[in-house]
Design an enzyme around this catalytic site. Structure first.
Site, short mmCIF file in Angstrom:
data_model
loop_
_atom_site.label_atom_id
_atom_site.label_comp_id
_atom_site.label_asym_id
_atom_site.label_seq_id
_atom_site.Cartn_x
_atom_site.Cartn_y
_atom_site.Cartn_z
N HIS A 246 -25.91 -7.32 38.10
CA HIS A 246 -25.30 -7.36 39.43
C HIS A 246 -25.00 -8.81 39.80
CE1 HIS A 246 -27.47 -3.57 39.24
NE2 HIS A 246 -26.83 -3.12 40.30
N CYS B 37 -31.92 18.33 -1.12
CA CYS B 37 -33.19 18.22 -1.84
C CYS B 37 -33.06 18.67 -3.29
CB CYS B 37 -34.30 18.98 -1.12
SG CYS B 37 -34.04 20.75 -0.98
N LYS C 228 -24.33 -0.83 33.26
CA LYS C 228 -23.92 -0.91 34.67
C LYS C 228 -23.62 -2.37 35.02
CE LYS C 228 -25.56 -0.01 39.40
NZ LYS C 228 -26.76 0.25 40.23
N GLU D 186 0.81 -1.22 0.00
CA GLU D 186 0.00 0.00 0.00
C GLU D 186 0.85 1.27 0.00
OE1 GLU D 186 -4.21 1.54 1.94
OE2 GLU D 186 -3.16 -0.14 2.87
N HIS E 221 -15.38 5.12 6.83
CA HIS E 221 -14.85 4.68 8.12
C HIS E 221 -15.22 5.67 9.23
CE1 HIS E 221 -11.55 1.68 6.64
NE2 HIS E 221 -12.70 1.10 6.90
#
Length: 1677
Positions: free
Chosen positions: A1243, A840, A1271, A270, A285
């Site tokens: 929990h 539009c 949580k 690359e 991305h």
């Protein structure tokens, strides 16, 4: 019979890096195993996959390897191992890689091992990276199971893992030995996942292979069929068993892979060329980073490709042809092509797609070079601009990404060399001609090449190919032979109204599908978007129905969608109403030659004047070109009749048909020339045009003062000097209706002649276009200060000089291309106009904004509307939710107080109004409700009541949207009659409104109070049955028709709270909200519901630093027990957790859980004493709570009650009583409503959960699917458990779009996790009866611990001024710091001038300086020491607060750096404002009969004026001892706070008397002068009361300064020495009226100090205790 060898397969092989290692086929598992075993000898083969793929395919590999190894001649025989990992991006991490490596090491794998990656892109990337590094590199094979992985991630050798800094940032190039493409895997792939992969297939064709792209354009249906048809008995493995659809699929995949393989072979690492496969990825991305995991990679890349193609178009590289072809191709594979696509726009995260956010994400891109962003630019389909990514400036990217634009006012620079300002250009092909040409060519015989075809949303091809790079469309005509689409396939037309009308008749020509097609197709369904479903098509359908075509409406009568039977266009005589749209006429004309009647069609137009005759003439002229001549009849005198004869026949395609440029579009550049006084020539449009709008230049512009020259095929306009356009007294635009919008914006500034008004007629049809265009133009022109009036056939515009146009207007475009382009013309001469919905214009001129800049030469800039709308808060603690301006409906029994609550609610919402539906009913029907019921009966009343409801909310009585909704449907609180729910039709309408996102609130009140009230109320019709029976019947209806409840009850406020604005309930009165707390709760509830002032507080920053948030756990069985201590209890808390499971009704002590009614009472009561957000928790016993695990029905009822009460946060347990579907539905509902966020919690009370284990990861992944916050609570058995917790949080929050996480450990050992947790840490308080969980700490304890850990450093604060020795500010702030446990100190710094060494030394301490107060005489001088001012400080011109703000930015080297900025603010005005609104409601202050008085003309007077203007007080008097200073001050405040106030600011000669020319006594008085500057009248000064006593220079206060007696009023004296000033003493002496509330200066000082405290610390000041100490100190002084 011989058994077939399942290891043999017919393959397509693709070469990469000189080796045919990519093998493509079907059902390849045996072949893969055989190939690997024979060509990659090894001691160990390891297959790694995830849970999802393992269920589908692992067993087959295990069997194949077992079979292959058994046959193997190797000695010893190799091992086969498999390892299954959790699915999803969370596994693609350093930790996930380490776990795989540990597995390999545990099984003693060596360097000769071969690893097989079976799965999608995550598996391929992760396992490939493991192979690249394990034992310094081992062999591996890619076996991708998704189309995306097959054509993209598996090819090229890129391997990587994600880090908290971004995706794929650590990895290696490591080529697989083989890539096995088994297309049979795609049969198990959901259709959406297939489309996801097709984005990459389209991409490779778009950058490299036009021929392949052309195939993709036309064969989408076949490709979908290939994956949707299961292959049995391994069909496709061999060529003999491979279907044509399978062959197409495999060749398409192989072709896409071939492009990438070729590029990789040339540029493996690359360095340049390989950048090309990132087309669409730079922006894609960035979008993906915000929307993952909800939106898929390919969907984001699809949008990215279009945006990057538009960027190429903007830069003048790519034509609209390329953009249009790419858009249509992607849409063919069900891929989104814009950020406004429903798939994207419906997401809550969509609001985060701001331009700055996307640009910031794009900074981190491996293609970039330093700070330069590099993007692959498309030159044409099949070719890129460069053989690498190109550098593109941020400004260009911003313009492409922005949803809105602003046109920078200027004179066009032009594009004609040697002639500055002159423009020569052509416009896109005519939409009208393009649509007609497509239909004609498709129905005709032979081949036709259409040139200059409009490439837009509104034109679609039939059977076609492209030539000249897409510039020419080649249509193979079908001679009228059409077939009904396959079952389930609808014709979706978006908002393309012309196409919808033309295709309605075309579909009636279609023939039934052949008998071989199963299941058989019956009718053709055509549909469109929401707006398209509002646009009328009834007259055309009526005409076709009368002709024997039994078309059915599938939703609203008169609108799409339509169901059209085949072979149903009979022909013969047809009558059609043509007074609405000429397109109905053209639809029948175009299809008439193919009607069944041998004599063709005789079309008679009826129903009044025919609209847009030129378009009918255009259709007839084009039909003649294609070989069919239409005859229009005449009467005996030769007058043309509206009767047309069309013979049967077949159209014959001309070899080439050149489409004229669009004459309607040509009006915009010509109008730019007219308005700016420049010259413009439009090519391909002249006097010979078929289009009526071609007359615009001669019939309109020339008469407005332009020079016009028109040839047969060109039009040139030279505008008059700027500002010299002339209005035409009246112009009939019936032959060019679409151009009236352009004429309207020119008329707005046509101020150059004697006539200033311009009447436009003949445009009635424009009310039923994309929007009601007449109303749209009137509403938007009004924003610029242009007055208009409406007539039946048009409108009149009253011109204003250009210099008087209002600036900085935001133009709403109604998704109408012509509205947007028309106002872009006006924007060339007025500053700051923002054109919303820039996209539009794609309907007819997709490249308009680019052409406006590149060809015409007027700069266009992008505008980030999301950024403009974002709330600005210096404390940064508010979470935003989208503002929804759809009206809020109130329902409930008569007597609940709907009117009063509605009035308060509307008054608290800026720009909103209140309407009582009964009053609206009475004004509309000119009779009272009671009389109407008496005369017409209840049934008729309910019918009319339903019609009123529909009108008010902008829907039809059937619940469908209407084309022109009333103004009441937005920004109104609407109180409905108590009986609105009595009829099924009304209930359905209310539910339809809810379903569309509307807000319906049920106002409740104790039924016994309602009964008492109704027993004496006589204004409305009496009930015909007992009230309780009525209530019992209606109660369930109210619930089903509403989404929220608001309790209108009286709750006694705790001691010390102001009891202002008392309104007692009693006979004939329903105003139960009688306290300031009640008013505040109305404001909070409705502000939150509307999104105007959302009450979320779980995130944000202070001084640029992360702000920790906390919630207090209320553990009372009855929360009212907390009310006497609520101010102390909530010190430092950002929210209150209501533990619903711990509530216990004293009336039902044995009940295992509270009733819904009791919980509602508790929430309502709690709301009256605190505005803090509520976390509503029903904790089950399984997760440490009190609610029984087996009572699912009651649990769901309690959760539902929380949602209806509008609680800000709802705790929902993972793996709870709810099923997965119920959780998903609940999450979807709360996200749509926007008023409640879900905390997905888990929990673990067992202590078994390990923070570094797999179980917590699975729970987290499950929670983040539906939770806005997550949580997770564990239990610390040892100190190290807290370190593991922190590591887990770091990993979890590194994921893209990870929700905020609350992660803590219970137990004493877990307390450090509570200290270090950043989001919503649960806290207790010493005053609470019990702690909600083991190890809980108080807020103060946590702050002290943070300081000891170095996480909360000491800060010093100061007061600058002189003299300040007796200031109360140190007491105020130091008390607050002490109560909250903050390590801060506030002191005095007195100096003769503010610009001195002592002050500079203090404020230059970047680490320790926390902020400062500024008092006299330095409020103006201190500005020189500051970096910037808030808007209020700028407007007031004085600063009393200095706030150090730390900001992060990116420097020139691309590195992040933090700078400190000193911001000057003014909180005096806020203190004044608060003191006023605590005594008088905001609605009352905005009343037209309200006035205010400010005494003084200094800096504090400026703050007082600003406060009154912000409150909307319509008249403000200003009085000062020196009148000249008052007049100077008045001049500075014209326009008011934020320039939005339009009231009167009147300087008085004296106080009292007649109050000048206005004559309204003040309701609010604010004195800003020292107490010594005022005096009570005496015998010697009585004659000069209201004036200045020149001997003492004191203002003699007149008694009639307090003349206002019509309601609550307030006087504020800013002086606080002495406590009782002459002004306050006078008020008290006159207090027998009881309406004047007095505010001492110290109270204002306190209020402004509370604001300072919060701005510095991000914490609410503990007001009650602080106030007590300050008043005590004040008494001592």
């Amino acid at each position: 019979m011989a058994v077939a060898d399942d290891t043999k397969a017919d393959l397509l092989k693709v070469s990469i890096l000189g080796k045919e290692s990519i093998h493509c086929g079907f059902h390849l598992t045996p072949y893969i195993v055989q190939t690997v075993l024979t060509t990659l000898p090894s001691s160990t083969y390891v297959l790694i996959t995830d849970d999802n793929i393992a269920k589908l395919h692992l067993n087959k590999f295990e069997e194949a390897f077992a079979k292959g190894i058994e046959k193997s001649a190797a000695n010893p025989k190799p091992r086969f191992l498999s390892h299954v990992i959790p699915p999803g991006e969370t596994s693609k991490s350093r930790e996930g890689k380490a776990r795989i490596e540990d597995f390999l090491l545990f099984h003693k794998c060596t360097r000769d091992s071969v690893i097989l990656a079976l799965g999608g892109g995550v598996i391929g990337d992760l396992v490939g990276f493991v192979a690249a590094t394990f034992m310094r590199g081992v062999r591996f094979c890619q076996i991708p199971t998704t189309l995306l992985a097959m054509v993209d991630s598996s090819v090229g050798g890129k391997t990587a893992i994600d880090t908290p800094h971004g995706k794929n940032l650590i990895g290696a190039f490591w080529q697989p030995e083989y890539i096995f493409i088994d297309a049979a895997y795609l049969e198990t792939l959901p259709t959406r996942e297939f489309s996801n992969g097709m984005a990459e297939v389209v991409k490779t064709a778009a950058i490299w292979d036009e021929k392949e792209f052309t195939s993709l354009e036309s064969r989408s249906a076949e490709l979908f069929a290939a994956i949707q048809t299961p292959s049995t008995n391994y069909a496709g493995r061999t060529l003999e068993t491979r279907s044509e659809a399978q062959k197409l699929l495999l060749s398409t995949i192989a072709a896409s892979i071939g492009v990438k393989a070729h590029i990789v072979t040339i540029d493996e690492r690359e360095t340049g060329l390989r950048n090309l496969v990132n087309f669409g990825h730079s922006i894609g991305h960035a979008i993906e980073a915000v929307l993952t995991p909800t939106i898929l990679h390919g969907e984001c890349v699809s949008i990215g490709m279009i945006l990057e193609a538009e960027l190429s178009r903007q830069l003048g590289i790519l034509t609209q042809v390329g953009v249009g072809r790419l858009t249509r191709c992607l849409k063919a594979y069900n891929l989104p092509t814009s950020l406004s696509a429903p798939l994207i726009a419906s997401l809550p995260q969509a609001s985060l797609l701001t331009v700055p956010r996307l640009l910031d994400i794009m900074r981190i891109d491996k293609k970039n070079s330093g700070t330069n962003k590099k993007i692959v630019l498309l030159k044409r389909i099949g070719e890129t601009y460069e053989q690498k990514a190109s550098i593109v400036e941020d400004k260009a990217i911003e313009k492409t990404l922005a949803e809105a634009v602003t046109v920078v006012p200027s004179i066009p620079t032009g594009n004609v060399k040697g002639s500055p300002g002159e423009v020569r250009m052509s416009t896109p092909g005519s939409k009208s001609i393009s649509n007609r040409a497509l239909v004609l060519a498709a129905l005709a015989k032979g081949t036709c090449r259409l040139r200059n075809l409009l490439h837009s949303d509104d034109t679609q091809g039939a059977v076609f190919t492209w030539e000249d790079g897409g510039e020419t469309l080649v249509v193979e005509g079908g001679e009228g032979t059409l077939t009904v689409p396959t079952p389930g396939k609808e014709l979706y037309l978006g908002n393309a109204g012309t196409a919808a009308r033309f295709l309605t008749t075309v579909c009636a020509l279609a023939q039934p599908a052949p008998a071989s097609v199963q299941p058989p197709s019956t009718n053709t369904v055509i549909t469109g978007n929401a707006r398209m479903k509002q646009r009328p098509i009834g007259p055309l359908v009526d005409a076709l129905r009368a002709n024997g075509c039994s078309i059915g409406y599938r939703e609203s009568e008169g609108c799409l969608p339509l169901s059209i039977p085949p072979n149903s266009f009979k022909g013969g005589k047809i009558q059609l109403a043509a007074s609405v749209s000429s397109q109905y006429v053209s639809s029948i004309l175009l299809c008439a030659p193919y009607a069944q009647d041998a004599n063709g069609v005789t079309l008679e137009l009826v129903g009044g004047e025919v609209i847009s005759q030129p378009y009918i003439d255009m259709t007839i002229a084009m039909m003649k070109t294609f070989g069919v001549e239409v005859t229009r009849r005449t009467d005996a005198s030769g007058k043309l009749l509206d009767i047309y004869d069309i013979p049967r026949g077949t159209y014959v395609n001309p070899p080439v048909y050149n489409i004229e440029s669009d004459a309607s579009s040509a009006t915009y550049p010509l109008a730019v020339a007219a308005i700016t006084g420049t010259k413009c020539t439009i090519e391909n449009i002249g006097s010979s045009s078929l289009q009526g709008d071609a007359k615009f230049a001669v019939e309109v512009l020339q008469k407005m003062g332009c020079e016009v020259h028109q040839t047969a095929d060109e039009t040139t306009v030279q505008g008059p000097p700027l500002g010299q356009l002339k209005a035409i007294e009246e112009v009939d635009m019936e032959v060019m209706t679409d151009a009236f919008l352009t004429a309207s914006v020119l008329a707005a500034v046509a101020n150059g002649g004697e006539n200033k008004a311009m009447k436009i007629t003949g445009i009635a049809n424009q009310r039923v276009k994309e929007c009601n265009r007449i109303r749209a133009m009137m509403d938007e022109l009004a924003k610029f200060g242009v007055h208009t009036t409406e007539q039946e056939l048009g409108l009149t515009i009253y011109a204003v000089p250009i210099s008087q146009l209002k600036k900085n207007v935001s133009v709403h475009c109604y998704d109408d291309h012509r509205v947007a382009m028309a106002f872009s013309v006006l924007s060339t001469v007025v500053e700051g106009a923002i054109i919303e919905e820039k996209r539009c214009v794609e309907k007819t001129w997709p490249g308009w904004w680019d052409d406006l800049e590149n060809k015409i030469g007027i700069k266009v800039e992008g505008v980030d509307l999301a950024g403009l709308r974002a709330e600005s808060s210096s404390a940064g603690v508010k979470e935003s939710k989208p503002i929804d301006n759809s009206s809020i409906l109130l329902i409930g029994m008569r007597g609940t107080g709907k009117t009063h609550i509605g009035q308060l609610a509307a008054a608290s919402l800026p720009g909103w109004s209140f309407v009582d539906a009964d009053h609206y009913f009475e004004s509309k029907l000119k009779t009272g409700v009671k009389d109407f019921v008496k005369n017409e009966g209840w049934e008729k009343f309910r019918e009319e009541e339903l019609a009123v409801l529909a009108e008010l909310i902008g829907l039809g009585v059937d619940g469908k949207a209407v084309s022109s909704p009333s103004s009441y449907s937005k920004n109104h609180v609407i109180s409905l009659g108590g009986g609105i729910v009595e009829t099924p039709a009304a209930r359905s309408l209310l539910k339809a409104y809810l379903a569309k996102g509307g807000r319906v609130v049920h106002i409740t009140r104790p039924i016994d109070e309602i009964v008492r009230y109704l027993n004496v109320e006589t204004a409305r019709p009496a009930y015909e049955e007992p009230i309780l029976d009525v209530w019992k019947r209606r109660e369930p209806w109210y619930k089903e028709c509403s989404g929220w409840e608001f309790g209108n009850v009286v709750v006694e406020a705790p001691q010390g709270q102001a009891q202002a604005a008392n309104v007692e309930a009693g006979p004939g009165k329903t105003k139960c909200v009688k306290t300031l707390a009640g008013r505040n709760e109305v404001k909070r509830f409705f502000g939150h519901l509307a999104g105007i002032n959302p009450n979320f507080t779980h995130g944000g920053s202070v001084e640029g630093q992360q702000r920790r948030t906390y919630f207090l756990c209320l553990t009372y069985p009855d929360v009212r027990h907390a009310f006497p201590y609520i101010d102390e209890l909530t010190e430092g808390a950002d929210a209150l957790e209501l533990r619903v499971d711990l509530l216990k009704d004293a009336k039902a002590p044995e009940a295992p859980f509270p009733s819904v009614a009791y919980v509602k009472d508790q929430v309502t009561a709690l709301r009256r004493v605190t505005g803090l957000p509520i976390i509503y928790t029903v904790r089950t016993k399984a997760q440490g709570g009190a609610f029984p695990d087996g009572n699912a029905k009651e649990y769901k009822e309690l959760v539902e009650a929380g949602v209806r009460l509008g609680v800000e946060y709802l705790d929902v347990e993972v793996a709870s009583i709810f099923s997965d579907k119920e959780v998903a539905d609940l999450s979807k509902r709360t996200k749509k409503a926007g008023s409640t966020l879900v905390i997905a919690s888990w929990h673990d009370w067992s202590g078994k959960m390990q923070w570094d284990g797999e179980d917590v990861k699975r729970k987290y992944d499950e929670a983040r699917k539906f939770g806005d916050l997550v949580k997770i609570v564990g239990k610390a058995e040892k100190l190290e458990d807290n370190f593991k917790l922190l590591s887990f949080v770091k990993s979890a929050t590194s994921l893209p779009n990870s929700p905020p996480i609350i992660a803590i450990n219970m137990s004493t050992l877990g307390q450090s996790s509570r200290i270090l947790n950043t989001t919503f840490t649960p806290v207790s308080h010493p005053l609470l009866p019990t702690k909600a969980a083991p190890g809980q700490l108080s807020f103060k304890q946590i702050q002290q611990a943070l300081h000891l850990l170095g996480l909360l450093p000491s800060k010093h604060f100061h007061l600058f001024g002189t003299p300040i020795a007796h200031s109360m500010s140190p007491t105020l702030h130091n008390t607050g710091f002490e109560l909250l446990g903050l390590p801060f100190k506030y002191g005095l710094l007195e100096s003769k001038e503010v610009d001195c060494k002592e002050v500079r030394d203090v404020i230059s301490d970047k680490e320790g300086f926390g902020g400062a107060s500024v008092t006299i005489p330095f409020k103006v001088d201190v500005i020189e020491l500051l970096d910037e001012l808030t808007e209020s400080a700028k407007e007031i011109g004085a600063v009393n607060t200095i706030i150090p703000v730390h900001r992060s930015s990116i420097n020139a080297q691309g590195q992040e750096e933090t700078t400190r900025v000193l911001v000057g603010d003014n909180t005096d005005w806020v203190g004044i404002r608060v003191c006023i609104t605590q005594r008088v409601s905001e609605g009352e202050l905005r009343n037209e009969n309200t006035s205010g008085l400010v005494i003084g003309a200094g800096g504090t007077a400026r703050a007082a004026i600003y406060a009154l203007q912000d409150l909307g007080v319509p008249v403000i008097y200003l009085f000062n001892r020196t009148k000249e200073k008052a007049e100077d001050l008045a001049k500075a405040f014209v326009g008011g706070a934020d320039k939005k106030w339009n009231g009167q600011l009147v300087v008085l000669d004296k106080l009292g008397g007649g109050w000048g020319d206005v004559g309204v006594a003040p309701r609010v008085i604010v004195s800003t002068v020292p107490a010594s500057a005022t005096a009570l009248p005496s015998a010697s000064t009585a004659a000069i009361a209201g004036q200045v006593d020149k001997s003492t220079n004191q203002i003699v206060l007149p008694a009639d300064v307090f003349a206002y007696t019509s309601g609550s009023a307030v006087v504020v004296d800013m002086a606080y020495k002495p406590a009782e000033t002459p002004l306050l003493k006078l008020a008290k002496e006159l207090k027998e009226e009881g309406n004047w509330a007095c505010v001492q200066g110290l109270e204002v000082l306190l209020e402004q100090g509370y604001i300072q405290f919060e701005k510095w610390t991000g914490r609410r000041c503990p007001k009650e205790q602080v106030s007590t100490r300050v008043w005590e100190k004040y008494g001592e002084v």
